[in-house]
Design an enzyme around this catalytic site. Structure first.
Site, PDB file in Angstrom:
ATOM      1  N   ASP A  28       1.085  -1.152   0.001  1.00 54.64           N
ATOM      2  CA  ASP A  28      -0.013  -0.185  -0.063  1.00 54.64           C
ATOM      3  C   ASP A  28       0.973   1.154  -0.097  1.00 54.64           C
ATOM      4  O   ASP A  28       2.071   1.079   0.287  1.00 54.64           O
ATOM      5  CB  ASP A  28      -0.778  -0.115   1.223  1.00 54.64           C
ATOM      6  CG  ASP A  28      -1.814   1.229   1.448  1.00 54.64           C
ATOM      7  OD1 ASP A  28      -2.081   1.808   0.518  1.00 54.64           O
ATOM      8  OD2 ASP A  28      -1.703   1.497   2.577  1.00 54.64           O
ATOM      9  N   ASP A  30      -0.196   5.044   0.773  1.00 54.90           N
ATOM     10  CA  ASP A  30      -0.391   6.175   2.065  1.00 54.90           C
ATOM     11  C   ASP A  30      -0.456   5.383   3.387  1.00 54.90           C
ATOM     12  O   ASP A  30      -1.048   4.452   3.582  1.00 54.90           O
ATOM     13  CB  ASP A  30      -1.680   6.751   1.829  1.00 54.90           C
ATOM     14  CG  ASP A  30      -1.890   7.408   0.430  1.00 54.90           C
ATOM     15  OD1 ASP A  30      -1.126   8.640   0.160  1.00 54.90           O
ATOM     16  OD2 ASP A  30      -2.418   7.220  -0.403  1.00 54.90           O
TER      17      ASP A  30
HETATM   18 MG    MG Z   1      -2.818   3.156   3.650  1.00 55.40          MG
END
Ligand code: MG
Length: 305
Positions: A28, A30
């Protein structure tokens, strides 16, 4: 088994076999590589260390409000070398891919997505309609904007910080007028972690608003949607899911998603979720491993040298 910290709970031998247990890392962005607003120290070096160890490193995000160029700028800023546009998957990309699966000639869509995501549609020659209205609206002008000249085959929904009432109302009109029109959704998280100690409401309820008035269920293409898992395996040539490590900062969007795909899972505590929340989760919702940050890999590689 309770999640194990990759540095504190694994012996050096176990750290070595952990690293040997995967060929691909899908991470992932962010909360793992950087924050929506701000940076996480050492993540660029960690990505480079994984690559130097022969790992294939890919990225998946629920956020399309950055262009490919803006993603590249962020990877450059953290010093991650040799990241290509094709290494990153975000909802606008998976939506474009899904539209190609529909295999429909003269496809026409109505987009509720961001300007950046619409740019992706334009690049792929997908005919789209979108409203970006900055003027003050009256009921009379609203009626004009809601007039439909041509029906569309799909309404595309994604995080869009400019999304407005009239845009949603028009999406509902399109879906009501054409019962075959699909509702396709990318980023639609309940909470959006914007900065440290600043979690704001996500776009989930806007999508529910459309569903409520059209009785239409969305086809989800963001994490943790199963279709996205199949797409990732296809795009990144993953034939043995257990040899892939999924890294994320959220229990549902990342860990649940990774486990559903058959990947190994690693929760990092640099983003949205705390160690207490991880421990409080049901055993099935917990990751295989956890770390303070992706940067823990730097120390791990030093340990096993
Ligand atoms: Mg995230």
């Amino acid at each position: 088994m309770a999640p194990r910290h990759i540095l504190h709970d694994l012996s050096v031998t176990e750290q070595r076999s952990f690293v040997d247990s995967f060929d691909t890392v899908i991470s992932d962005c962010d909360g793992v590589i950087w924050l929506l607003v701000g940076w996480i120290p050492g993540t660029g070096d960690a990505i480079n260390a994984l690559k130097n160890a022969g790992k294939c490193v890919k990225f998946v995000s629920n956020n399309s409000f950055r262009t490919g160029e803006q993603y590249m700028e962020k990877f450059e800023h953290i010093g991650a070398v040799n990241v290509q546009d094709d290494d990153i998957v975000h909802p606008a990309k998976s939506i474009v891919r899904y539209l190609s699966y529909m295999n429909q000639p003269e496809l026409r869509v109505y987009s509720l997505m961001s300007l950046e995501a619409n740019e992706m549609l334009r690049k792929h020659n997908i005919e789209y309609e979108s409203l970006q209205i900055k003027e003050h609206l009256t009921t009379a002008t609203l009626v004009n904007y809601l007039a439909i000249e041509r029906p569309v085959d799909a309404v595309l929904f994604d995080i869009n910080l400019d999304m407005s009432y009239v845009e949603l109302a028009k999406a509902i009109r399109h879906l009501q007028l054409n019962e075959n029109c699909k509702l396709i959704a990318g980023g639609s998280d309940i909470i959006m972690p914007l900065a440290e100690n600043l979690n704001v409401a996500g776009f989930y309820d806007f999508l529910q608003h459309i569903s409520r008035y059209t009785n239409r269920k969305a086809i989800f293409l963001g994490k943790p949607a199963p279709i996205l898992g199949d797409m990732l395996k296809e795009m990144f040539n993953i034939h043995t899911p257990q040899r892939c490590l999924f890294v994320g900062d959220m229990l549902v969007q990342d860990i649940q998603f990774g486990k559903m795909c058959g990947f190994q899972s690693l929760l990092v505590l640099s983003g949205s979720q705390t160690k207490d929340q991880m421990i409080a989760a049901s055993p099935e919702a917990q990751p295989d491993y956890y770390a303070d940050s992706l940067a823990d890999f730097i120390q791990l590689f030093k340990n096993i040298q």
